[in-house]
Design an enzyme around this catalytic site. Structure first.
Site, PDB file in Angstrom:
ATOM      1  N   GLY A  72     -10.414  12.853   2.046  1.00  0.00           N
ATOM      2  CA  GLY A  72     -10.694  11.430   2.194  1.00  0.00           C
ATOM      3  C   GLY A  72     -10.481  11.023   3.630  1.00  0.00           C
ATOM      4  N   GLY A  73     -11.572  10.666   4.315  1.00  0.00           N
ATOM      5  CA  GLY A  73     -11.497  10.379   5.742  1.00  0.00           C
ATOM      6  C   GLY A  73     -11.440   8.918   6.097  1.00  0.00           C
ATOM      7  N   GLN A  99      -9.264   5.047   6.110  1.00  0.00           N
ATOM      8  CA  GLN A  99      -8.174   4.556   6.946  1.00  0.00           C
ATOM      9  C   GLN A  99      -6.911   5.404   6.802  1.00  0.00           C
ATOM     10  OE1 GLN A  99      -8.818   2.442   9.218  1.00  0.00           O
ATOM     11  NE2 GLN A  99      -9.189   0.351   8.511  1.00  0.00           N
ATOM     12  N   ILE A 100      -6.531   5.707   5.552  1.00  0.00           N
ATOM     13  CA  ILE A 100      -5.311   6.489   5.345  1.00  0.00           C
ATOM     14  C   ILE A 100      -5.498   7.901   5.886  1.00  0.00           C
ATOM     15  CG2 ILE A 100      -3.678   7.412   3.665  1.00  0.00           C
ATOM     16  CD1 ILE A 100      -4.288   5.099   1.840  1.00  0.00           C
ATOM     17  N   ASP A 103     -14.397  14.727   4.225  1.00  0.00           N
ATOM     18  CA  ASP A 103     -15.022  13.542   3.627  1.00  0.00           C
ATOM     19  C   ASP A 103     -16.487  13.876   3.363  1.00  0.00           C
ATOM     20  OD1 ASP A 103     -14.065  10.387   3.446  1.00  0.00           O
ATOM     21  OD2 ASP A 103     -16.244  10.633   3.497  1.00  0.00           O
ATOM     22  N   ASN A 144      -5.311   5.621  -6.062  1.00  0.00           N
ATOM     23  CA  ASN A 144      -4.922   4.747  -7.169  1.00  0.00           C
ATOM     24  C   ASN A 144      -5.936   4.749  -8.307  1.00  0.00           C
ATOM     25  OD1 ASN A 144      -2.388   3.521  -6.419  1.00  0.00           O
ATOM     26  ND2 ASN A 144      -3.488   2.517  -4.748  1.00  0.00           N
ATOM     27  N   HIS A 175       3.378   3.225 -10.356  1.00  0.00           N
ATOM     28  CA  HIS A 175       3.000   2.537  -9.113  1.00  0.00           C
ATOM     29  C   HIS A 175       2.036   1.414  -9.455  1.00  0.00           C
ATOM     30  CE1 HIS A 175       2.332   1.905  -4.900  1.00  0.00           C
ATOM     31  NE2 HIS A 175       1.079   2.300  -4.930  1.00  0.00           N
TER      32      HIS A 175
END
Length: 329
Positions: free
Chosen positions: A10-11, A13-14, A34, A121, A176
């Site tokens: 996953g490229g 923001q995080i 990504d 999430n 969470h």
């Protein structure tokens, strides 16, 4: 001696912050994956071109191929849609479950020996899905949530008391989501109970309880607070730093005690569900779960949080009918 290899799935923001933090701390060589062509390559080139300024010496690679994560020691997964204002983490279940199932297949094929840290999430359900699809031992698949939630709680306490956040210790358990459980009883400033400090500050127990309740509620809603302020996207600095603390604990065998989404097998009265609890993280991944007694109120809140996690997991076979047998195993 070969450096460790960390792959980031996953490229967004995080993912970009994760890559930079891995490089700055020289945790190992880093691959950023990504599906968007050019994007991970561009981010990694951007980071690599300041290696001299920032003083790191590791290999950085952006890719659109899962094959490039081969040989990874740690894989951190951020893939999935972020929240938008008004959304809960649970609202992401349908779309992110499909993404996570594909990501998990890629990890299973190309990085079968890796430790996996999930950030996507709704966290507890995504960790469960990843472990089921990969079939990895549960101590090698975990979720980042408790480190972030606990640090948010610590920050609010520090700001309220006017002390350094480095001296505040507080812990958040459970899922969470909106039912997470900040543990008030053990919150302290270098061993001094926070509630005692609040009573001294306000000279009134009722006011101290009111202030603590507000901090607990802010902790539960902290992610949504960031989402609302940003207007487009969700928190990325704090989740990335929290995941790096977990990865570093594993790669450097630090035996850190960190709140981690881990598979419970009887601990805290929960059997065979992933949920946030204090764990020892080291070279073996989740090496142990630190169990302690909850009082009646804490146990009730924890049970409610676990029930919310179970509800999400029960929906997964409907969303992913092809994986129903795997999910129900």
């Amino acid at each position: 001696m070969a450096r460790p290899k960390i792959s980031l799935i996953g490229g967004g923001q995080i993912g970009g912050v994760l890559a930079q933090l891995c490089a700055l701390r020289e945790l190992g060589d880093v691959v950023l994956f990504d599906i968007v062509e050019g994007m991970p390559q561009g981010k990694m080139l951007d980071i690599a071109e300041v290696a001299r300024v920032d003083g790191f010496d590791v290999d950085l690679k952006g890719t659109n191929s899962y094959a490039d994560i081969a040989g990874s020691n740690v894989v951190i997964v951020t893939a999935g849609l972020p929240r938008k204002p008004g959304m809960s983490r649970d609202d992401l279940l349908g779309v992110n479950a499909k993404i996570m199932s594909q990501v998990s297949e890629g990890i299973k094929e190309y990085a079968p020996d890796a430790f996996v840290i999930i950030i996507s999430n709704p966290l507890d359900a995504m960790v469960t899905l990843c472990q089921k699809v990969t079939g990895f031992p549960p101590e090698r698949v975990m979720g980042q949530a408790g480190v972030l939630d606990s640090n948010r709680f610590c920050s609010f306490i520090a700001w309220e008391l006017g002390v350094s956040v480095r001296d505040v210790n507080a812990m958040v358990l459970g899922g969470h989501g909106d039912t997470m459980v900040p543990i008030i009883r053990y919150a302290n400033v270098n061993g001094v109970p926070v509630m005692e400090q609040l009573v001294r500050k306000y000279g009134d127990e009722a006011k101290a309880n009111e202030v603590m309740t507000a901090m607990v509620e802010r902790t539960k809603a902290a992610g949504g607070e960031v989402v609302k302020l940003l207007g487009n996207g969700s928190a990325f600095y704090s989740p990335a730093s929290s995941a790096i603390a977990m990865a570093e604990a594993i790669l450097r065998d630090q035996k850190r005690v960190l709140p981690t989404c881990a598979l419970l097998q009887g601990e805290f009265g929960v059997d065979n569900y992933y949920v946030g609890v204090p764990c020892v993280l080291g070279a073996g991944g989740v090496e142990s779960i630190i169990e302690f007694s909850l009082d009646e109120q804490e146990q009730a809140l924890f049970d409610k949080s676990v029930a919310a996690v179970k509800g999400l997991i029960d929906e997964l076979p409907t969303i992913l009918p092809d994986l129903a047998d795997v999910l129900n195993s």
